[in-house]
Design a protein around this motif. Structure first.
Motif, PDB file in Angstrom:
ATOM      1  N   MET A   1       7.247   0.410  -6.163  1.00 32.52           N
ATOM      2  CA  MET A   1       6.365   1.572  -6.144  1.00 32.52           C
ATOM      3  C   MET A   1       4.942   0.968  -6.547  1.00 32.52           C
ATOM      4  O   MET A   1       3.777   2.492  -6.374  1.00 32.52           O
ATOM      5  N   GLY A   2       5.202   0.864  -5.224  1.00 35.08           N
ATOM      6  CA  GLY A   2       3.632  -0.010  -5.649  1.00 35.08           C
ATOM      7  C   GLY A   2       2.643  -0.107  -3.641  1.00 35.08           C
ATOM      8  O   GLY A   2       1.421  -0.226  -3.423  1.00 35.08           O
TER       9      GLY A   2
ATOM     10  N   VAL B   1       5.011  -2.005 -10.791  1.00 41.70           N
ATOM     11  CA  VAL B   1       3.645  -0.849 -10.385  1.00 41.70           C
ATOM     12  C   VAL B   1       3.011  -1.884 -10.250  1.00 41.70           C
ATOM     13  O   VAL B   1       2.737  -3.212 -10.859  1.00 41.70           O
TER      14      VAL B   1
ATOM     15  N   ALA C   1      13.455   5.479 -11.703  1.00 40.52           N
ATOM     16  CA  ALA C   1      12.107   5.136 -11.774  1.00 40.52           C
ATOM     17  C   ALA C   1      11.741   5.935 -13.408  1.00 40.52           C
ATOM     18  O   ALA C   1      11.389   5.643 -14.215  1.00 40.52           O
TER      19      ALA C   1
ATOM     20  N   PHE D   1       1.571   4.432  -8.873  1.00 38.41           N
ATOM     21  CA  PHE D   1       2.603   4.677  -8.017  1.00 38.41           C
ATOM     22  C   PHE D   1       2.436   5.029  -6.361  1.00 38.41           C
ATOM     23  O   PHE D   1       1.480   6.036  -6.203  1.00 38.41           O
TER      24      PHE D   1
END
Lengths: 518, 80
Positions: free
Chosen positions: A129-130, A449, A480, A466
């Motif tokens: 999510m990064g 993250v 998530a 995010f």
């Protein structure tokens, strides 16, 4: 909280942006936490000074002790005593393509983050999510990868020259024509590095005797370019059109500071999506102001190209405006196209001028051929010219993911900054211990993250950011969200005092976009 | 079951205290120092409160009673 702006009919769709205020108790407790850490920082510095403890950070040499001290300012104090304690959440080495799932090398630290050792194990399948992978083009298989491999076997990897000397390949010309067609401008030019595009081209456009009006939260590349140019810089409050108008009026009425002569040029620097806040620029109002006061607009679409707009052409298409109103449209290929580099688009005279006078064109190496091929293939895919609807589906999937993710997080009770439509979602953490705890807990649950603290954000407003992707399926987002919910309860991150009414479980269709709540 | 959920709740409260005062990030000897300081201050304050608060309250009570008592007598005499 929805702000629907009616500004003389400039906006064709509702502009929902919200920055919830920090709760007073949370702010006080954050300062308490920073106070305790500062006291312990002074204690540790004292012990290092008096050799009670081994000093593992950089210090001046014995001969330099009488000179101006190098490591006594707040930034170095912060790095030694606060950043080192939570350093394991950053610089994590990944060992696979940064798609929707990524593999990471496991590392441990035996001396509290001063040194790391690898255990040798690889953690597989971490939900990513990064990464700035908005349309999911970061892949190691598929049409883009095959085309890039073909270009690599034909041209090799290195260009070995600058653009002006021998580094101008036919691929570059093809790319620039394609970018100009994609954006709807007359002409475009591509550079090897996105940061260098900003910092090397703004000095070519403005100089002494010009005025730059730049947003408070502009990226470091824009700030560096503005400072290098030698022009006068004035800052207006973030996305605040009244502040910008006041500055424009003052500039035109009073002119240059000492001589009162009129400014040679006034350039407004804004970004399409601000990556730390998740906010979208108020482009219709900026363009109206620019036309009224006869100044120029430089739009940095690093995060918004490919991510906004019904066909992925960026923030100009999102608001339904004419690309010819923006004088300089800049963007990067790093985020939505899965490649590297930046571009500038605009009128033909402007781009021809930049080909000769830009530092980046004269001194920097041009784009590498497989990277150019990746950009060409992915851009054709987004425009739909490769014969499939894959690109259009990706753009729509990203918009759906954005709306769904943001709504679910707000329902859970987290404080989320930014516009409803931006794929960058900052979740507020505030307290320094929670920065480290959030990063570690999410990694334990196999989700990667990015957490951000000072100095990238104001000192109490640290956040987890995010970046959504079209490659994330709904199952991945649900997993998530479940883990974020759990970690939010464990660390007590649900600070929001405004609760959204949760919608009934309906299939995602066009009508759900139009609902707003008061 | 009640004891177990109570223990979990207390452990969760301890985790929140650790996060808010950033003792989650400290090395063990720093934590020891911090907790020793805090517990010492807490014990001293509670001991002071135990010794002095009843005396203060009874003195204040007597003072107000004296004040109100005189007033009451004065008003009663006028009515008479």
């Amino acid at each position: 909280i929805n702000h629907i702006v009616h500004n003389g009919g400039l906006y064709k769709r509702p502009f929902n942006e919200a920055f919830e205020e920090t709760p007073m108790l949370v702010a006080v407790l954050t300062y308490v936490g920073y106070g305790v850490l500062t006291l312990f920082g002074y204690l540790r510095d004292f012990m290092r000074q008096w050799k009670i403890e081994k000093c593992q950070n950089a210090i001046e040499r014995e001969e330099q002790k009488d000179f101006v001290p190098l490591y006594q300012d707040f930034e170095n104090f912060y790095t030694r005593n606060l950043y080192m304690r939570i350093r394991d959440s950053w610089n994590r080495p990944i060992c696979s393509v940064p798609g929707a799932k990524v593999d990471m090398m496991e590392r441990v630290s035996h001396d509290y983050n001063w040194t790391f050792t690898y255990t040798g194990k690889v953690i597989k399948g971490i939900i990513n999510m990064g990464s700035y992978n908005y349309l999911g083009f970061a892949q190691n298989s598929g049409t883009c990868q095959e085309a890039a491999a073909k270009a690599l076997s034909q041209y090799g990897a290195g260009v070995c020259s600058t653009r002006q000397e021998m580094g101008n390949l036919d691929k570059h010309e093809e790319l620039e024509k394609l970018v100009a067609r994609f954006l709807g401008v007359e002409s475009a030019m591509a550079y090897g590095m996105g940061f260098a595009t900003n910092s090397m081209n703004i000095p070519a456009l403005v100089g002494k005797g010009c005025l730059i009006l730049s947003d408070e939260l502009n990226h470091a590349s824009l700030v560096l370019g503005a400072r290098l140019s030698g022009a006068t810089i004035r800052i207006f409050k973030h996305n605040n059109m009244q502040s910008l108008e006041k500055l424009l009026k003052d500039a035109i009425v009073h002119g240059q500071p000492r001589t009162r002569r009129p400014w040679k040029k006034i350039l407004i620097l804004v970004e399409g999506i601000y990556s730390m806040e998740g906010s979208i620029v108020r482009l219709p109002e900026v363009i109206a102001l620019k036309k009224k006061y006869k100044s120029y607009l430089y739009l940095d679409e690093a995060h918004s190209i490919g991510a906004l707009g019904p066909s992925g052409r960026g923030v100009v298409e999102y608001f339904g405006l004419n690309p010819e109103d923006v004088d300089v449209m800049m963007g990067t290929f790093t985020k939505s196209f899965g490649a590297a580099g930046g571009y500038i688009g605009g009128k033909k005279e402007l781009i021809d001028y930049l080909r000769t006078y830009s530092h980046s064109a004269v001194y920097a190496t041009s784009l590498s051929p497989p990277v150019v091929e990746q950009i060409i293939t992915s851009m054709k895919c987004i425009m739909g010219e490769d014969g499939t609807t894959f690109g259009k589906e990706c753009v729509q999937q990203l918009a759906e993911n954005t709306r769904y993710f943001r709504r679910r997080l707000k329902e859970m009770g987290f404080i989320i900054y930014g516009n409803e439509d931006s794929p960058v979602v900052p979740l507020m953490l505030y307290m320094p211990a929670k920065i480290g705890a959030f990063g570690r807990e999410m990694l334990k649950r196999n989700i990667g993250v990015v957490v951000v603290g000072f100095p990238a954000t104001p000192i109490i407003e640290s956040r987890a950011r995010f970046c959504l992707s079209a490659a994330h399926t709904k199952e991945m987002l649900d997993t998530a969200l479940k883990e974020i919910d759990e970690v939010g309860d464990l660390l007590q991150l649900k600070y929001s005092r405004h609760r959204l009414v949760p919608l009934l479980d309906r299939p995602f269709d066009e009508t759900t976009y139009e609902e707003t709540e008061d | 079951m009640d004891i177990k959920s109570m223990k979990n709740y207390l452990y969760w409260l301890y985790c929140q205290f650790e996060l808010i005062t950033c003792s989650y990030l400290m090395e063990p000897w720093e934590k020891l120092l911090f907790y020793t300081f805090n517990i010492t201050m807490l014990v001293m304050i509670s001991y002071t409160a135990y010794i002095f608060i009843p005396v203060h309250i009874s003195t204040a009570f007597q003072f107000f009673l004296h004040l109100l008592g005189n007033q009451y007598e004065n008003t009663v005499s006028i009515v008479k």
